[in-house]
Scaffold this motif. Sequence first.
Motif, PDB file in Angstrom:
ATOM      1  N   SER A 110     -37.536 -29.691  57.000  1.00 22.02           N
ATOM      2  CA  SER A 110     -37.223 -29.257  58.366  1.00 22.02           C
ATOM      3  C   SER A 110     -36.243 -30.194  59.074  1.00 22.02           C
ATOM      4  O   SER A 110     -35.392 -29.748  59.842  1.00 22.02           O
ATOM      5  N   GLU A 111     -36.341 -31.503  58.804  1.00 20.66           N
ATOM      6  CA  GLU A 111     -35.454 -32.453  59.476  1.00 20.66           C
ATOM      7  C   GLU A 111     -34.007 -32.313  59.006  1.00 20.66           C
ATOM      8  O   GLU A 111     -33.077 -32.658  59.727  1.00 20.66           O
ATOM      9  N   SER A 112     -33.820 -31.810  57.789  1.00 23.52           N
ATOM     10  CA  SER A 112     -32.474 -31.700  57.214  1.00 23.52           C
ATOM     11  C   SER A 112     -31.990 -30.258  57.136  1.00 23.52           C
ATOM     12  O   SER A 112     -30.891 -30.003  56.641  1.00 23.52           O
ATOM     13  N   LYS A 113     -32.792 -29.321  57.620  1.00 26.41           N
ATOM     14  CA  LYS A 113     -32.516 -27.895  57.425  1.00 26.41           C
ATOM     15  C   LYS A 113     -31.117 -27.500  57.889  1.00 26.41           C
ATOM     16  O   LYS A 113     -30.364 -26.856  57.152  1.00 26.41           O
ATOM     17  N   THR A 114     -30.757 -27.884  59.114  1.00 26.10           N
ATOM     18  CA  THR A 114     -29.453 -27.491  59.652  1.00 26.10           C
ATOM     19  C   THR A 114     -28.317 -28.078  58.823  1.00 26.10           C
ATOM     20  O   THR A 114     -27.336 -27.391  58.511  1.00 26.10           O
ATOM     21  N   GLN A 115     -28.444 -29.351  58.433  1.00 25.08           N
ATOM     22  CA  GLN A 115     -27.419 -29.985  57.606  1.00 25.08           C
ATOM     23  C   GLN A 115     -27.271 -29.261  56.271  1.00 25.08           C
ATOM     24  O   GLN A 115     -26.154 -29.060  55.780  1.00 25.08           O
ATOM     25  N   TYR A 116     -28.392 -28.875  55.678  1.00 17.81           N
ATOM     26  CA  TYR A 116     -28.358 -28.180  54.393  1.00 17.81           C
ATOM     27  C   TYR A 116     -27.615 -26.849  54.509  1.00 17.81           C
ATOM     28  O   TYR A 116     -26.769 -26.516  53.673  1.00 17.81           O
ATOM     29  N   LEU A 117     -27.939 -26.087  55.541  1.00 19.69           N
ATOM     30  CA  LEU A 117     -27.325 -24.769  55.704  1.00 19.69           C
ATOM     31  C   LEU A 117     -25.830 -24.880  55.985  1.00 19.69           C
ATOM     32  O   LEU A 117     -25.024 -24.088  55.479  1.00 19.69           O
ATOM     33  N   ILE A 118     -25.446 -25.875  56.788  1.00 20.83           N
ATOM     34  CA  ILE A 118     -24.021 -26.081  57.084  1.00 20.83           C
ATOM     35  C   ILE A 118     -23.275 -26.504  55.822  1.00 20.83           C
ATOM     36  O   ILE A 118     -22.172 -26.017  55.535  1.00 20.83           O
ATOM     37  N   ALA A 119     -23.873 -27.407  55.046  1.00 22.54           N
ATOM     38  CA  ALA A 119     -23.237 -27.879  53.814  1.00 22.54           C
ATOM     39  C   ALA A 119     -23.030 -26.731  52.834  1.00 22.54           C
ATOM     40  O   ALA A 119     -21.968 -26.611  52.210  1.00 22.54           O
ATOM     41  N   GLU A 120     -24.036 -25.873  52.697  1.00 24.26           N
ATOM     42  CA  GLU A 120     -23.906 -24.726  51.793  1.00 24.26           C
ATOM     43  C   GLU A 120     -22.818 -23.770  52.270  1.00 24.26           C
ATOM     44  O   GLU A 120     -21.989 -23.308  51.475  1.00 24.26           O
ATOM     45  N   ALA A 121     -22.812 -23.486  53.579  1.00 26.84           N
ATOM     46  CA  ALA A 121     -21.819 -22.558  54.127  1.00 26.84           C
ATOM     47  C   ALA A 121     -20.401 -23.093  53.931  1.00 26.84           C
ATOM     48  O   ALA A 121     -19.475 -22.340  53.601  1.00 26.84           O
ATOM     49  N   ASN A 122     -20.224 -24.398  54.112  1.00 26.63           N
ATOM     50  CA  ASN A 122     -18.898 -24.998  53.952  1.00 26.63           C
ATOM     51  C   ASN A 122     -18.442 -24.940  52.493  1.00 26.63           C
ATOM     52  O   ASN A 122     -17.279 -24.617  52.204  1.00 26.63           O
ATOM     53  N   ALA A 123     -19.364 -25.240  51.566  1.00 27.26           N
ATOM     54  CA  ALA A 123     -19.018 -25.185  50.140  1.00 27.26           C
ATOM     55  C   ALA A 123     -18.683 -23.754  49.723  1.00 27.26           C
ATOM     56  O   ALA A 123     -17.756 -23.519  48.941  1.00 27.26           O
ATOM     57  N   LYS A 124     -19.436 -22.811  50.258  1.00 26.02           N
ATOM     58  CA  LYS A 124     -19.186 -21.396  49.939  1.00 26.02           C
ATOM     59  C   LYS A 124     -17.831 -20.964  50.482  1.00 26.02           C
ATOM     60  O   LYS A 124     -17.070 -20.255  49.807  1.00 26.02           O
ATOM     61  N   ASN A 125     -17.510 -21.405  51.697  1.00 29.10           N
ATOM     62  CA  ASN A 125     -16.240 -21.039  52.323  1.00 29.10           C
ATOM     63  C   ASN A 125     -15.051 -21.573  51.524  1.00 29.10           C
ATOM     64  O   ASN A 125     -14.012 -20.910  51.407  1.00 29.10           O
TER      65      ASN A 125
END
Length: 245
Positions: A110-125
Amino acid sequence: MELLKIILVLATIVGVVDAETIRIKDNTGQKITLQLACINVPKATAQAIPATQRLKKLLPPLSSVVIRRTEKLGSDRIAGEVFVNNRSVNLLMLESGNAVVDQESLQNCSESKTQYLIAEANAKNHRWGLWQQSNNAMNQPKIFSARGKLIYEEIPPVMSVRAYLGEEFFLISNTPNQSRLVLRPSVQVSRDQLRSLQNQEVEITAEYIAGTRPSPNQVACPLDADGQCMAQGAGYQVLSIKLAK
């Protein structure tokens, strides 16, 4: 301070098993198999081997790490976040496109959730790593099975975050950490069917749905950490359900 001793483990890398599994030796000398929490590397992809090589570079043998344990999976097997020089290796794997977010266990980070989702979205982009494949498995619906107690909670009539999200059905999974999954009805399983099974032990198959974000200019909405409207409709869409035996 006692809480930190329970959560954090000082360890040394013994070796890398695959792109999401490592062997460590803790400060008592015990060897443990650790699964990188909240991320996933589909095995049946061309990038699985490069992802393993990437993890080996990040975690060479005998390197010192700090583990934040998220779940005990067995007598000598745990899941957790791995930190080297104050940087999350789990996050680094997502940033480079060598892993994807595991939606089923994301609540454990939960503490890293937002960072994880942003990192995945950026890599996908940027189509890095696993995202290089135009028809890769990450673009396909992920269907999984789960078992637990189905809970129904009536949505409050007043304006609230829960009313906005529309969350009323939950599965308390039969796992050591008793994950609470948001369930959504589907064409196959109606709302009435879900409600008829409240407080029952059930087995389901479901598909994770990310939900959609309305524009803040169009509707009043609660905001997430990035200042965007929280996603509506996110959760596990139930494709089949039956009473557990």
